[in-house]
Scaffold this motif. Sequence first.
Motif, PDB file in Angstrom:
ATOM      1  N   ALA A 165       0.820  -1.217   0.000  1.00 17.71           N
ATOM      2  CA  ALA A 165       0.000   0.000   0.000  1.00 17.71           C
ATOM      3  C   ALA A 165       0.854   1.268   0.000  1.00 17.71           C
ATOM      4  CB  ALA A 165      -0.959  -0.014   1.182  1.00 17.71           C
ATOM      5  N   PRO A 166       1.951   1.350   0.781  1.00 21.31           N
ATOM      6  CA  PRO A 166       2.761   2.578   0.745  1.00 21.31           C
ATOM      7  C   PRO A 166       3.515   2.780  -0.563  1.00 21.31           C
ATOM      8  CG  PRO A 166       3.157   1.319   2.770  1.00 21.31           C
ATOM      9  CD  PRO A 166       2.415   0.432   1.845  1.00 21.31           C
ATOM     10  N   LEU A 167       3.632   1.702  -1.384  1.00 20.82           N
ATOM     11  CA  LEU A 167       4.449   1.783  -2.595  1.00 20.82           C
ATOM     12  C   LEU A 167       3.627   1.975  -3.864  1.00 20.82           C
ATOM     13  CD1 LEU A 167       6.992  -1.088  -1.828  1.00 20.82           C
ATOM     14  CD2 LEU A 167       7.325   1.372  -1.543  1.00 20.82           C
ATOM     15  N   VAL A 168       2.303   1.988  -3.740  1.00 23.14           N
ATOM     16  CA  VAL A 168       1.458   2.091  -4.940  1.00 23.14           C
ATOM     17  C   VAL A 168       1.827   3.322  -5.759  1.00 23.14           C
ATOM     18  CG1 VAL A 168      -0.902   2.580  -5.703  1.00 23.14           C
ATOM     19  CG2 VAL A 168      -0.462   0.717  -4.077  1.00 23.14           C
ATOM     20  N   GLY A 169       2.096   4.432  -5.089  1.00 22.03           N
ATOM     21  CA  GLY A 169       2.428   5.656  -5.808  1.00 22.03           C
ATOM     22  C   GLY A 169       3.762   5.617  -6.505  1.00 22.03           C
ATOM     23  N   ALA A 170       4.600   4.609  -6.224  1.00 17.40           N
ATOM     24  CA  ALA A 170       5.913   4.496  -6.862  1.00 17.40           C
ATOM     25  C   ALA A 170       5.900   3.599  -8.088  1.00 17.40           C
ATOM     26  CB  ALA A 170       6.923   3.950  -5.852  1.00 17.40           C
ATOM     27  N   VAL A 171       4.775   2.913  -8.337  1.00 17.99           N
ATOM     28  CA  VAL A 171       4.728   1.892  -9.379  1.00 17.99           C
ATOM     29  C   VAL A 171       4.296   2.510 -10.708  1.00 17.99           C
ATOM     30  CG1 VAL A 171       3.755  -0.358  -9.994  1.00 17.99           C
ATOM     31  CG2 VAL A 171       4.092   0.235  -7.589  1.00 17.99           C
ATOM     32  N   PRO A 172       5.004   2.237 -11.802  1.00 17.13           N
ATOM     33  CA  PRO A 172       4.569   2.720 -13.123  1.00 17.13           C
ATOM     34  C   PRO A 172       3.168   2.215 -13.462  1.00 17.13           C
ATOM     35  CG  PRO A 172       6.827   1.893 -13.218  1.00 17.13           C
ATOM     36  CD  PRO A 172       6.298   1.536 -11.862  1.00 17.13           C
ATOM     37  N   GLU A 173       2.486   2.944 -14.315  1.00 15.84           N
ATOM     38  CA  GLU A 173       1.054   2.737 -14.531  1.00 15.84           C
ATOM     39  C   GLU A 173       0.688   1.315 -14.930  1.00 15.84           C
ATOM     40  OE1 GLU A 173      -2.606   4.719 -17.116  1.00 15.84           O
ATOM     41  OE2 GLU A 173      -0.611   5.616 -17.147  1.00 15.84           O
TER      42      GLU A 173
END
Length: 670
Positions: A325-333
């Motif tokens: 959950a904390p890494l979702v914003g780091a993952v390419p689309e």
Amino acid sequence: MNTFLPSLNKTTSVGGFGLYRERERSETYALPSCHWNGGVFAAYGSCQPLFAPELPDAFRHEIRDRSWTGLTAWYGEGDWSLSIDVRTTLPGPRFVGSDPVFHLRWMQGNDARQVLFDDGRLIDALSDHDLGGAGFLAVRAEQGWFLLVTSGRMLRLRTVSARHWKIEFDDAFTPLMVVPLPQGFDPAGAFAHGTIWRELVERPPLECSESYAFEGDVLHLRQDFGDAAWAPLPAFFSLWGERGGLLALPDSVELVPTVFGPFRVVSGGSWQATVQTGWMRARLHVTKIAVGPLEPLPRELQYAGDWTWDESSVMDRLYSLRTWAPLVGAVPEELRAKLLARLAVPTVEEFQAKVFRTREPVLGREWARDFDGWRERGDIVYDQDWYIGFIMSGLWRATQCADPGIATAAKKLSDGIKEERAAYTRYFEIYHEWMIGCAWSDPRGDLWLPDCAHCGMEGLLAEANLREAEGDPGGAGFLRVLAAKSGVAFLAATAWAEWLSRVAPKFLHQFQPGDNPFLESDHDDRLFGINIIFVPRQVFPSTAAVRNPYQLAGHFPEYAALFKAHGPVEDLRRLCSIWESEFPERYRDWMIYYIKENWRERFIAERDQEAREQASVFYNLAPEVCSRLWILDEAPEAIEARYATPLNLAEQLLLRADVQLKGQNFKWVK
């Protein structure tokens, strides 16, 4: 400063002196200098029986006053009685009998040899002697020195061989405390504090009530021992002391080194100390979307902790959210869509259907855990801090997820299970033990693992964050008290192995070639804290050669902040340097280094829960990557370049998205 509020006492907490279920308890109870098993006091490590009261053939026996400081054992028949205070708040057991003659047995292998008086006189222990009203003696036995302390007067010693003693007092109900001394400790050093020792026996600190107040991020902690003459500091508080600025402790007197740390006392019946808690505000901050070629999603998103991984289960779904959950914003689309397809927040009904409730028999307090943990093995007791902690952490982190669908669903779940959340975290309150300052990993009090315990602390902080967000600062503050004391225990544990090597080396496990080829390498005397406490037989140290450094944690920003602000950072830097120079196999293939080539066969044949890729991530890769990144401030590119094989995707994201720690009150924040 706010008004002091109650936290822990004999009605809230029982530690390892309680039970899991009726009759289901530990067979041994841990004390600072020895352990109690079946009426006999024995040494740690060797489990050599040391001494015991000699009892009549027929008597009644009751366990009284169990609490987080220990228990009182009572024996009686007719007009005769004997009570034994088995308390972690005392350096040794305290005996009070209705007979003015105390019958003491020195166990086989620990024959008494000599008696030393506080004026330096030394006599043999093989015949009768006039003790002259002594209040303080030291006895040399086969296993070392022992103190005998009373607030009354020891008049005469009568012996039958070297094992059976009768100590005559001038009064009935005269208390006597027997304290095993560590190897190399000169008993004459204890004589210097004879008055304190005698007052400690006369007005002992048997029960403790704790209260707290917050002044910003400073926790003020008070412990009250009633009308006790001296108030002891918990062993791990004394062991860590004021190193790193985490604690500010009151002036105290060290009476004796014990297995769990220095036994120190403060004059009077109470003390106050402060604990810094600013590290609890640390949060992960994703600075950008990860770039470059990335590994695919792993087959299992997170180490399960038990043998099964099932992404439809409540427990494993929340475990997944804890890491991802904390890494979702780091993952390419494109990759994010695949990740989100595998992340699902349980519904309130699904969560409640898996709640397993139980009641601690001594206090009668209910706590709860997930039903599915180790379900293929039945009702498993151990590692409850691990499982409960990650469930709570996954829930909190999901409420903060960059994906609005996950965040909304998690907030709905959190709001619908407030009672269940309270029951889950109640474990850490009920089984919190005074001496170590946190809950045992097993409610029976015979197991503590830093990896499980820091998962537990992660859960406490997660629930504190949830309560704060819901407008319950009081509930949040109480949980932060438990987390703060856990933080002290973790840092004390980094110094404990070295302490044991001097004070109780037989308790410190010495690895031998082939001893445990899956988890540990050969013996290495460069100590970096501990990995496991098995009471009473052994403490497994963490060394440079150990593959699973339980003292470190991956994906736990608050723990990294604690270590960075207050912990032994230079020791960690040296450890990482040794790994790089002497253990290149760590970086040749990080997965095989931990789980070995035959991991698939072991997983099937032995049902080995750690024979899987994500175990190597959890115990090997993630702790080192996160420690180098957030504690040692190494460059992300340099960390990744050290490994010859591609990293697990989650650790790639940490490094490629330059995930930093942010928070309040960190003077070292980037």
